[in-house]
Design an enzyme around this catalytic site. Sequence first.
Site, PDB file in Angstrom:
ATOM      1  N   HIS A  19      38.958  31.839  46.759  1.00  0.00           N
ATOM      2  CA  HIS A  19      38.838  32.920  45.781  1.00  0.00           C
ATOM      3  C   HIS A  19      38.877  34.302  46.426  1.00  0.00           C
ATOM      4  O   HIS A  19      38.825  35.306  45.721  1.00  0.00           O
ATOM      5  CB  HIS A  19      37.555  32.757  44.950  1.00  0.00           C
ATOM      6  CG  HIS A  19      37.733  31.803  43.817  1.00  0.00           C
ATOM      7  ND1 HIS A  19      38.002  32.200  42.535  1.00  0.00           N
ATOM      8  CD2 HIS A  19      37.709  30.442  43.787  1.00  0.00           C
ATOM      9  CE1 HIS A  19      38.117  31.137  41.755  1.00  0.00           C
ATOM     10  NE2 HIS A  19      37.942  30.058  42.493  1.00  0.00           N
ATOM     11  N   ASN A  67      44.284  52.130  17.059  1.00  0.00           N
ATOM     12  CA  ASN A  67      43.505  53.352  16.886  1.00  0.00           C
ATOM     13  C   ASN A  67      44.306  54.596  17.251  1.00  0.00           C
ATOM     14  O   ASN A  67      43.776  55.685  17.310  1.00  0.00           O
ATOM     15  CB  ASN A  67      42.196  53.291  17.690  1.00  0.00           C
ATOM     16  CG  ASN A  67      42.467  53.198  19.178  1.00  0.00           C
ATOM     17  OD1 ASN A  67      43.614  53.182  19.615  1.00  0.00           O
ATOM     18  ND2 ASN A  67      41.400  53.120  19.952  1.00  0.00           N
TER      19      ASN A  67
END
Lengths: 163, 794
Positions: free
Chosen positions: B240, B766
């Site tokens: 990771h 928006n």
Amino acid sequence: MAEDKESAEAIVSEVHKKIRAAFDVFDHEFNKTVDVREIGTIIRSLGCFPNEGELHDVIAEIEEEEPTGYIRFEKFLPTMTKVLMERKFRPIPEDLMLQAFEVLDKQKKGHLELEELTKYMTQEGEPFTQEEMEEMLSAAMDPDKNLIFYKDFVSMMTVDDPR
Amino acid sequence: MGCGTSVTTDNKGRRLTTAMKAAILIQRWYRRYIARLEMRQRYTWNIFQSIEYAGEQDQLQLSSFFSFMLDNFTQLNGNGPDLISHLLDPVVDPWSDRERQTMFEQITVPESYSGPHLTFPLTVSHTNALLSAFKEQQPLHGRYMLQLLHQTKKLLKQMPNVIHLSTPYAKEITICGDLHGRLDDLLLIFYKNGLPSAETPYVFNGDFVDRGKKSVEVIILLFAYQLLYPDHMTLNRGNHEDHIMNLRYGFTKEVMQKYKTHGRDILLLVQDVFSLLPIATVIDNKVLIVHGGISDMTDLYLLSSIERHKVKSALRLPRRSLNHLEVTRSSRQGQPESPRCRSRGQPESPRCRSRGQPESPRCRSRGQPERPRCRSRGQPESPRCRSRGQDHGNTPKKRRHLTRQGSSSSSSSSSLCSPRGSSRLTLCRCLSPSMLSPTDNLQVPFLDSFTALPVRQPPREELEWKQVVDLLWSDPKSQPGCSPNTFRGGGSYFGPDVTRRLLERHGMTLLIRSHECKQEGYEVCHDGQVITIFSASNYYEEGSNRGAYIKLGRELVPRFFQYQVSRNTRKLTLTQRVNVAEGSAVRAVQEKLFSHRSELMAAFQQYDTSNSGCISVSEWALVVESVVRLDLPWRTLRPRLARLAPDGSIDYQSCFEDMGPGQPIPQVRTRKRLIDQLIDFIWQSIKLLHSQNLPLCFVQVTPNLAETLYRYRTDLEIIFNIMDKDHSGQISIEEFRQTWHLFSAHLGVEVDDRAIDELAKSIDFNKDGSIDFNEFLEAFRVVHKLDVKDQQQG
């Protein structure tokens, strides 16, 4: 007659699938073997109630000639099928469990003391390990009073156990 | 039962009193109950792991797609899609170290900042300040983060690939496993075991970030202590510590959320730092510590000599220099319907048929550099993945299903090209001469036609990359031999014989690794030669597992210490813990079912000849397993997932209850690859929008599409993250347009700016000129309960 035979076969086939499914959960390597130490769990999860002695007998039957620590599915399947079909090691009904606790509750108090239950569980019959005892107490015991109200305990365990 | 003391004998001839009989009964009953709990715990575990790994598979698919696009289209599109290249490509830093340092020093820290101030070289007071700050939820300012990373990078550059330590006299080295952003676990370890110092040396074995919510704090502490005590604090790289994994598993997002101004610079620097982390540690020349494991090819001498920082990500082969690339364009242009490679409905891929083998998409060939470009179409159904030429004695891992997608097995981490449609990539030695064109170019089906790629690939780089991937991604298995780790899509499964051989070759006695979550926090296998150590408790769910660490002294006999972080003050009983974990796992499975609803319903209905709404348990299990492609104990799970009809058969619609509005779906979707489905869908939306002159929000999203999108929600997020090139959390219209051009080039169709702009504007609800992720999702009508829940949990 043919119908009966068919339905018998169908039943056996379903039983085989159930056994296979339970076995597979513990078959970590996907090679049709499980660790022998998990056999007890598998058998119990299939709805059977062997005690330790009976369990050892079953294991003895399905182990290899030279025990490898693993049980193969080919050997497990026929034995387990027989166990299920013959309904060996039946489950224990709730009222029988209650009676068992009541036997231990000599003074009929409706509850057991911590020491009483511990003594029975860890010294009689097929004794619990320390860990098993602790786990049972954590679930069964009222921590403020150190008492086990077994009627509630049995009900709770039976409810928690969906079939 | 009767009172009194009647005596009988049991099967062993012991004399039993009634009391003893009662005791035995209770014990039997209780053990049976516990056994059932264990069973539930075990399959809960299976569920979490399967879903986790299946998720990782998809990630690999997506990555390889983008890799391919990058490698092959950068030069072709004129201005080049720097948006993706910027993210996925190793960035060459134009500034020198000294210049960088000065730049960071010039960042001003506002007066209002009340967190720790760092100066270099660090002292104990700094690390103490960091500890207190993080306990109080006080973050570290971006400037100090950058400086910290910069110093760490300088330090790591001087380190070798393999760190050699010796156990100090009368002291022990503490070895910890995966932390995955769990600050609480790290603090608990420091509390129990002591802070890092010359007296308390530590080795952290990778996977510090992703999944948990405090990856930033975790690495700040780890790097700070390493700078403070470079000889006593060792950090290994995990799988990771990889910027592509971070895109998916949360670290990138966490950084961007916590560092709005400097997030991008931090991420770029982190990328470098991660690739500079050492890949192995050896203690006293006897104990080898790596994150994942080994393979039968692992060569510690080679590993010591490679340039480790070149392996930026396990998910991309080292980038070839563009000189090597000669992509023929003619096969690509203007022919969306090349007759040669139709993905749909054709049973045969016209090329690269690997003869006769029940195929896996990844046949790792032993001892050879990867030849990734031979394509074969495997059979649609069998999940069996046989590795060619290896490991004959080993039963293939038949149950490791590789993707959620139809019949395709996964592309592995080492697969380069993204196949299109149903032709799949096979890494195998089947590169017979007939498959190479005379000019020694390999014809690779891509999209609707073929692309020629030169077969030249510096084998050494690939070999080195594979060595590193093996160390970071492999898992042990109990049977002998070594096979490709198809579950993960990278690395190997290595047996006890492989371990023994490697350890013997180097005169070592023990391999310590992490990478896999273990219920007790640790596990010993391979006759005591391999230890798995995992330090993130409650990894899957509250109560799912303990964490642990190892202490190793002179005698090199490991001692294990376990712990568990708990949100509750009262300890949960086993029953409660299993209930919680199981509930969570079952919910995850329910979601999987929901997201495959149309396929499932269609398949159920095929079995339901009498249209009764019911099918047998066997049929149900068969369908679910083949559609969802997760190897789970479906029959055991059945009671939690579907209702029984009075006659014992299954009411299959009940699978989808409680998951949202239900509508029966008529057709079965053709199975296609993840990314292609996505892009197809998005493209269809554009076309529809364009043809109907409607903003997208008015387009009726059929349940089919809603499911697809729900299923790929995480991947949509990745795509969003990639489009959001400056990591601002918003996509500008410009970024949107650029990406669409890339996508439409991928589809081989012309699209004009106007249509794309309109699409973008319609998504921007928006009207602030940019699109945030919620708008992105909402545009495709994917707003699920889970999103809300995530937001609530913060």
